[in-house]
Design a protein around this motif. Structure first.
Motif: not given
Length: 539
Positions: A294-297, A328-331, A376-380, A492-495
């Motif tokens: 998350a350092a550059f998120a 870049v986080l999508v929420s 928190g699930a960029d891979a998904t 990587w994170n998946t949900v």
């Protein structure tokens, strides 16, 4: 003034004193090799006089070749009332055959009287005799002045006298230790400046993080004249940890322009920090400066819109300098800019007026309404976007899975999963046991895939979280499962979301496997012999 800073890494010694950290000899050897590639000058391997594990490390490390680092043994000054030549700890350092030794001694008169219960004069003799003995046997000697800052504040004349004894005996470095971690940066600055005016021997700093100032104190010491920094990867260490080299190195090199390591070595910082955390079996904080995921998120739509124009609007350095990357986080807080950025990152033509794009946006909104959370699930999210644009190969499809959980009196719970897949047109059927139903599913799924994708063995699940989304329905409520996976280089994170925790876990687990195989396929441009070495070639 000399602008070169030497890094003294004590992850293998001081770092292992951290709660929950235990490294085998094999672990220590692997980490030592990584530290050498990072370009550290000294690798403190352990205390050969304290345990057999460290003795074995020093024996086996001789079989390795290091380009940059000197393997260093740790020890203490001689015991009171004995001769250095007869001290077993000092002789054990000589026996392991290292080129350098770091030995500590007391700088605080309170410690002399209370901890080792001897006179101030005998303590000075212990320091001089020990350094002289090791130097006479050809070793480079780093003298660690334990509790130096507390000692200086209590009795500055005596604290200075202790390090002058080390200097007179021929010490190559004198490291000032903030052993209790309670000194503030302005105190570090003043004391280090005074020491540099009184001591000609090069000075180092060894800071602890009990006030969360380990990094700040190390940088303050360097700016005051220290030219060696001691610390650990990810700040591992006793109590609140040691000074974190992963933050210190880029701060010194990128912000203050000191000569620490090469640019290529600095670019490996993130991967080495993750590697060490995996070997140590410690979860790496996502918000760890420089190297955390998350350092550059970026999450807020306004922020993302700005970094699309110029990343320096919300980033203090280019992430690639330390081997990290912009995310870049999508929420629900994200605007259209976030999806535009994500599409550009994946090489997708993202036209907001395109019907396909509109359908994707609606799908993401609907999934979030159901309980999915993509920040928190960029891979998904990447799999979802690639699928929407027809860029995702159907690697395998599920035909069925079955889970059996058995509990017998006096016996542990036994979980077994049976998974049936279609892989490249072939039906694959496997069963596996595990520590719980999700672990059993994971094991069975791997067994099904390993024939076609042997590289799957290089990834593993590193974290598993469950969140109840509808607590009004208690155990019948919808749940969200977040799985973190890694392959020693990337994480990587998946949900997955469902009313059934097993189904939610399955969705997250399958996405994790799909993403791992997608990432491995990106290496397909490598020569086949290189890919075979890491098990990426399909058979």
């Amino acid at each position: 003034m000399n602008s070169t800073i030497k890094i003294f890494d004590t992850t293998l010694r001081d770092g292992t004193q951290g709660e929950g950290i235990s490294l085998s000899v094999e672990d220590k050897l692997k980490i030592a090799q990584k530290l050498d590639t990072l370009g550290v000058s000294y690798i403190e391997g352990g205390w050969p006089g304290s345990n057999n594990k460290d003795i074995e490390f020093f024996i086996r490390v001789k079989e390795l070749s290091f380009k940059h680092a000197k393997v260093t043994a740790f020890g203490s000054t001689r015991r009171k009332g004995t001769k250095a030549e007869n001290d077993p700890n000092l002789n054990r350092i000589l026996e392991v055959g290292v080129a350098a030794a770091a030995i500590f001694g007391k700088s605080w008169d309170f410690q002399v009287h209370t901890a080792i219960q001897t006179t101030l004069e005998e303590n000075l003799a212990m320091i001089y005799d020990s350094v002289r003995y090791l130097k006479s046997n050809g070793l480079e000697v780093i003298y660690d002045a334990e509790h130096f800052f507390d000692g200086y504040k209590s009795n500055p004349e005596y604290a200075l006298a202790t390090i002058k004894q080390a200097e007179a005996a021929g010490a190559d470095w004198i490291a000032l230790c903030d052993t209790n971690g309670g000194t503030l940066p302005h105190e570090i600055t003043e004391i280090v400046k005074t020491v540099c005016q009184n001591i000609a021997t090069p000075i180092g700093i060894h800071a602890h993080n009990d006030c969360e100032l380990g990094v700040a104190n190390s940088i303050a010491a360097v700016m005051a004249g220290a030219r060696q920094v001691q610390g650990t990867i990810n700040g591992y260490g006793e109590r609140c940890g040691n000074a974190n080299l992963v933050s210190i190195i880029p701060n010194l090199q990128l912000k203050l322009k000191y000569d620490v390591i090469s640019a290529d070595q600095l670019a490996s910082l993130s991967s080495i920090a993750r590697y060490v955390s995996e070997i140590a079996n410690m979860h790496m904080p996502i918000n760890q400066p420089y190297v955390g995921s998350a350092a550059f998120a970026h999450k807020g739509g306004i922020h993302v819109s700005a970094i699309l124009r110029d990343s320096s609007t919300y980033e203090h350095i280019t992430p690639e300098l330390v081997g990290n990357k912009q995310r870049v986080l999508v929420s629900e807080l994200a605007g259209q800019s976030n999806l535009v950025f994500k599409a550009q990152e994946l090489g997708l033509e993202f036209d907001t007026n395109n019907q396909q794009t509109k359908l994707l946006i609606e799908q993401i909104k609907e999934m979030e309404h159901q309980g999915y959370k993509f920040e928190g699930a960029d891979a998904t999210l990447e799999l979802l976007m690639r699928n929407a644009y027809g860029m995702l190969e159907e690697i395998f499809t599920l035909e069925s899975f079955k889970i059996m959980v058995t509990k017998s009196a006096g016996q542990p719970v036994l979980s077994e999963a049976i998974v049936k897949l279609k892989v490249h047109g072939e039906t694959v059927y496997n069963a596996a046991e595990g520590n719980g139903p999700v672990n059993a599913l994971d094991n069975a799924l791997r067994k099904c895939l390993k024939k076609h994708y042997p590289g799957i063995q290089h990834m593993h699940l590193s974290d598993y979280k469950v969140r109840v989304l509808d607590d009004k329905n208690a155990t019948a409520g919808k749940v969200r499962v977040l799985i973190e996976s890694s392959d020693f280089k990337n994480a990587w994170n998946t949900v997955g979301v469902s009313e059934n925790i097993i189904e939610a876990s399955w969705h997250a687990l399958v996405d994790s496997m799909r993403y791992a195989l997608l990432s491995q396929s990106r290496t397909s441009h490598q020569p086949e012999e290189q890919r075979e070495q890491v098990g990426l070639v399909n058979h």
